[in-house]
Design a protein around this motif. Structure first.
Motif, PDB file in Angstrom:
ATOM      1  N   GLU A  45       0.819  -1.216   0.000  1.00 37.18           N
ATOM      2  CA  GLU A  45       0.000   0.000   0.000  1.00 37.18           C
ATOM      3  C   GLU A  45       0.855   1.268   0.000  1.00 37.18           C
ATOM      4  O   GLU A  45       0.340   2.370   0.156  1.00 37.18           O
ATOM      5  CB  GLU A  45      -0.931   0.001   1.218  1.00 37.18           C
ATOM      6  N   GLY A  46       2.152   1.121  -0.152  1.00 36.37           N
ATOM      7  CA  GLY A  46       3.053   2.262  -0.148  1.00 36.37           C
ATOM      8  C   GLY A  46       3.748   2.395   1.188  1.00 36.37           C
ATOM      9  O   GLY A  46       3.435   1.704   2.160  1.00 36.37           O
TER      10      GLY A  46
ATOM     11  N   GLU B  70       7.376   9.682   0.134  1.00 33.18           N
ATOM     12  CA  GLU B  70       6.564   8.492  -0.094  1.00 33.18           C
ATOM     13  C   GLU B  70       7.231   7.638  -1.159  1.00 33.18           C
ATOM     14  O   GLU B  70       7.823   8.165  -2.107  1.00 33.18           O
ATOM     15  CB  GLU B  70       5.160   8.888  -0.529  1.00 33.18           C
ATOM     16  N   CYS B  71       7.145   6.326  -0.991  1.00 34.73           N
ATOM     17  CA  CYS B  71       7.766   5.378  -1.919  1.00 34.73           C
ATOM     18  C   CYS B  71       6.794   4.252  -2.228  1.00 34.73           C
ATOM     19  O   CYS B  71       5.882   3.977  -1.452  1.00 34.73           O
ATOM     20  CB  CYS B  71       9.004   4.735  -1.284  1.00 34.73           C
ATOM     21  N   GLU B  72       7.041   3.613  -3.355  1.00 28.67           N
ATOM     22  CA  GLU B  72       6.306   2.409  -3.735  1.00 28.67           C
ATOM     23  C   GLU B  72       7.287   1.435  -4.359  1.00 28.67           C
ATOM     24  O   GLU B  72       8.256   1.845  -4.998  1.00 28.67           O
ATOM     25  CB  GLU B  72       5.209   2.737  -4.742  1.00 28.67           C
TER      26      GLU B  72
ATOM     27  N   ILE C 195      12.626   0.029  -4.478  1.00 29.80           N
ATOM     28  CA  ILE C 195      12.148   1.368  -4.149  1.00 29.80           C
ATOM     29  C   ILE C 195      13.253   2.357  -4.475  1.00 29.80           C
ATOM     30  O   ILE C 195      14.429   2.006  -4.468  1.00 29.80           O
ATOM     31  CB  ILE C 195      11.721   1.515  -2.661  1.00 29.80           C
TER      32      ILE C 195
ATOM     33  N   LYS D 172       2.541   3.172   5.416  1.00 34.28           N
ATOM     34  CA  LYS D 172       1.779   4.414   5.583  1.00 34.28           C
ATOM     35  C   LYS D 172       0.976   4.393   6.879  1.00 34.28           C
ATOM     36  O   LYS D 172       0.864   5.409   7.567  1.00 34.28           O
ATOM     37  CB  LYS D 172       0.878   4.661   4.373  1.00 34.28           C
TER      38      LYS D 172
END
Length: 143
Positions: free
Chosen positions: A28-29, A78-80, A87, A45
Motif C-alpha cells: 500500500e506504499g 513516499e515510496c512504492e 524502491i 503508511k
C-alpha cells in the motif's frame, strides 16, 4: 512485522530491492525518512500515521521536539515498490545515511532500517555485544 537482515546494493538510479518477505506489507506504499543512528527508516503508511500522531502530540514549545519534527518530516518521502520489488530513495536520504552502494536492510518490527553496510558492521558487531549487560539494561523496560 518486519524481521531479518539482508544485504542489497543501490543501483545508479538510487533504487534498492526490498526483501521479498517485506513486500506484501509494503504493497500500500511506504514513507522513508531519516532514522536515528544515521540510517534510513521505512514505515508503512499506516505505521507512519501512528508515529505521526504521537509526534504531533508533543508540545511545539519543546525546542528539541520542533527540531526533530522538522527533520523527520522534511526528509520524508513516499515510496512504492516497482514491479521488480525496488524502491527509489532520494539522494538526500542516501547522503544522510552515508550510503553509496552497499546497504543492509534490517527488519525492526514496525519499521525497516536501511544502513550503510560498513557502518552496520562497525556498530553491530556481535563480538562487541555483552548480552548480560544488554539483558540487564532491557530489564528496566520490563523485558
Amino acid at each position: 512485522m518486519f524481521i531479518g537482515k539482508f544485504q542489497h546494493t543501490f543501483d545508479d538510479k538510487g533504487r534498492i530491492f526490498m526483501p521479498a518477505k517485506f513486500r506484501d506489507e509494503l504493497a500500500e506504499g511506504m514513507v522513508a525518512t531519516i532514522g536515528i543512528d544515521k540510517c534510513i527508516f521505512i514505515y508503512t503508511k499506516e505505521e507512519f500515521s501512528r508515529f505521526r500522531e504521537k509526534l504531533d502530540g508533543v508540545s511545539i514549545t519543546n525546542k528539541e521536539a520542533r527540531k526533530f519534527s522538522r527533520f523527520f518530516y522534511g526528509f520524508a518521502c513516499e515510496c512504492e515498490c516497482d514491479k521488480q520489488g525496488r524502491i527509489m530513495l532520494t539522494q538526500e536520504l542516501r547522503n544522510y545515511a552515508g550510503i553509496e552502494k552497499e546497504a543492509i536492510v534490517v527488519g525492526g518490527s514496525t519499521k525497516i532500517e536501511i544502513w550503510n553496510a560498513d557502518k552496520w558492521n562497525e556498530d553491530n558487531n556481535l563480538d562487541d555485544f555483552d548480552m548480560d549487560d544488554l539483558a540487564q539494561n532491557m530489564a528496566q523496560f520490563g523485558l
